[in-house]
Design an enzyme around this catalytic site. Structure first.
Site, PDB file in Angstrom:
ATOM      1  N   SER A  10       1.122  -0.861  -0.293  1.00 42.97           N
ATOM      2  CA  SER A  10       0.151  -0.044  -0.151  1.00 42.97           C
ATOM      3  C   SER A  10       1.105   1.170   0.169  1.00 42.97           C
ATOM      4  O   SER A  10       1.396   1.529   1.068  1.00 42.97           O
ATOM      5  CB  SER A  10      -1.141   0.519   1.085  1.00 42.97           C
ATOM      6  N   HIS A  35      -0.912  -1.226  -4.229  1.00 45.77           N
ATOM      7  CA  HIS A  35      -2.437  -0.878  -3.454  1.00 45.77           C
ATOM      8  C   HIS A  35      -2.587   0.827  -3.306  1.00 45.77           C
ATOM      9  O   HIS A  35      -1.908   1.306  -3.223  1.00 45.77           O
ATOM     10  CB  HIS A  35      -2.159  -1.773  -1.963  1.00 45.77           C
ATOM     11  N   ASP A  37      -5.020   3.910  -1.939  1.00 46.98           N
ATOM     12  CA  ASP A  37      -5.904   3.868  -0.360  1.00 46.98           C
ATOM     13  C   ASP A  37      -6.413   5.175  -1.166  1.00 46.98           C
ATOM     14  O   ASP A  37      -5.932   6.371  -1.254  1.00 46.98           O
ATOM     15  CB  ASP A  37      -5.050   3.951   0.317  1.00 46.98           C
ATOM     16  N   MET A  39      -9.642   7.648   0.180  1.00 48.18           N
ATOM     17  CA  MET A  39      -9.873   7.770   1.506  1.00 48.18           C
ATOM     18  C   MET A  39     -10.573   9.517   1.240  1.00 48.18           C
ATOM     19  O   MET A  39      -9.755  10.513   0.884  1.00 48.18           O
ATOM     20  CB  MET A  39      -8.697   8.248   3.116  1.00 48.18           C
ATOM     21  N   HIS A  68      -8.853   1.147  -4.012  1.00 54.07           N
ATOM     22  CA  HIS A  68      -9.708   1.172  -2.802  1.00 54.07           C
ATOM     23  C   HIS A  68     -10.015   2.246  -1.799  1.00 54.07           C
ATOM     24  O   HIS A  68      -9.556   2.744  -2.052  1.00 54.07           O
ATOM     25  CB  HIS A  68      -8.689   0.338  -1.934  1.00 54.07           C
ATOM     26  N   MET A  70     -12.648   4.180  -0.659  1.00 55.33           N
ATOM     27  CA  MET A  70     -12.634   4.173   0.990  1.00 55.33           C
ATOM     28  C   MET A  70     -14.011   5.776   1.098  1.00 55.33           C
ATOM     29  O   MET A  70     -13.099   5.879   1.010  1.00 55.33           O
ATOM     30  CB  MET A  70     -11.887   4.221   1.389  1.00 55.33           C
ATOM     31  N   MET A 139     -11.189  -6.273   5.350  1.00 56.64           N
ATOM     32  CA  MET A 139     -10.622  -5.273   5.621  1.00 56.64           C
ATOM     33  C   MET A 139      -9.921  -6.079   7.079  1.00 56.64           C
ATOM     34  O   MET A 139     -10.996  -6.026   8.514  1.00 56.64           O
ATOM     35  CB  MET A 139     -11.200  -3.698   6.599  1.00 56.64           C
ATOM     36  N   ASP A 177      -6.213  -6.663   4.074  1.00 55.66           N
ATOM     37  CA  ASP A 177      -5.521  -5.697   4.000  1.00 55.66           C
ATOM     38  C   ASP A 177      -6.048  -4.509   6.160  1.00 55.66           C
ATOM     39  O   ASP A 177      -7.143  -4.936   5.951  1.00 55.66           O
ATOM     40  CB  ASP A 177      -6.099  -4.685   3.488  1.00 55.66           C
TER      41      ASP A 177
END
Length: 223
Positions: A10, A35, A37, A39, A68, A70, A139, A177
């Site tokens: 990540s 990966h 992330d 957010m 990913h 989120m 998760m 993850d």
């Protein structure tokens, strides 16, 4: 059916002042996926990075970019990340009003569609979307921050998800993850995970290649 283990560091744990170099380093170090992330400060407290950064890093690696999301209202982000070079786009079951529609939207752009579950969300909530799911992401920490400790209660959930995928004849990846490192990876892999997100376990190491190899070897020996 469980596949060969994928290691997906990540970049949340990378040095953002030299992000391109950091991505090239894990690529050279033998990672399988990158990966990414995302957010939004709403679904989870922090705000991280967006599609412009995904586009900017695309030239630094030929490895799949595993995005990913989120975020709340993930449907509004799918097109921009698809165009920015994402290969896999994962949304949260908890953030989707019409999950099947969102997964089909991702696939309509020629991308792999993933669905993620928070630690407290039952695996059974995605049983009816496996026909359009290419990746299930569990998760093993509460999402939002890197460097958290693995929640061992999730191990039984990994086993349950593995059984559900096998029973359905699904070839979706089972990704985990959160808190995956050399101390926890054997537990995670033995339970049935075949894609492992590792942030601080890789980017916190002095030698990225060795960290990736060590995690992979432990996972393969455990499975």
């Amino acid at each position: 059916m469980k596949k060969d283990t994928v290691i997906a560091p990540s970049i949340l744990s990378a040095d953002f002042a030299r992000l391109g170099e950091e991505i090239k380093a894990i690529d050279d170090g033998g990672c399988d996926w990158v990966h990414f992330d995302v957010m939004d400060g709403s679904f989870v407290p922090p705000i991280t990075i967006g599609d412009n950064i995904c586009s900017a890093i695309r030239s630094y690696t030929d490895k799949p970019i595993d995005v990913h999301l989120m975020v709340n209202h993930p449907d509004t982000q799918v097109e921009s990340f698809a165009k920015a070079g994402a290969d896999i786009i994962t949304v949260h079951q908890e953030a989707c009003v019409h999950l099947e529609r969102t997964l089909q939207l991702i696939r309509s752009y020629g991308k792999k569609a993933g669905v993620s579950l928070n630690p407290s969300t039952p695996v059974s909530t995605i049983k009816n979307v496996l026909h359009c799911t290419d990746l299930v992401l569990l998760m093993s920490v509460n999402p939002g921050y890197g460097g958290q400790s693995y929640i061992h209660a999730v191990t039984d959930k990994i086993r349950e998800a593995r059984q559900m995928l096998d029973d359905a004849g699904s070839d979706a990846w089972l990704e985990v993850d959160g808190g995956v490192n050399i101390k926890t990876v054997e537990e995670v892999a033995a339970a049935g995970a075949d894609a492992l997100v590792a942030g601080s376990a890789v980017y916190g190491a002095n030698d990225y290649a060795k960290a990736i190899k060590d995690i992979r070897d432990l996972a393969n020996n455990a499975s």
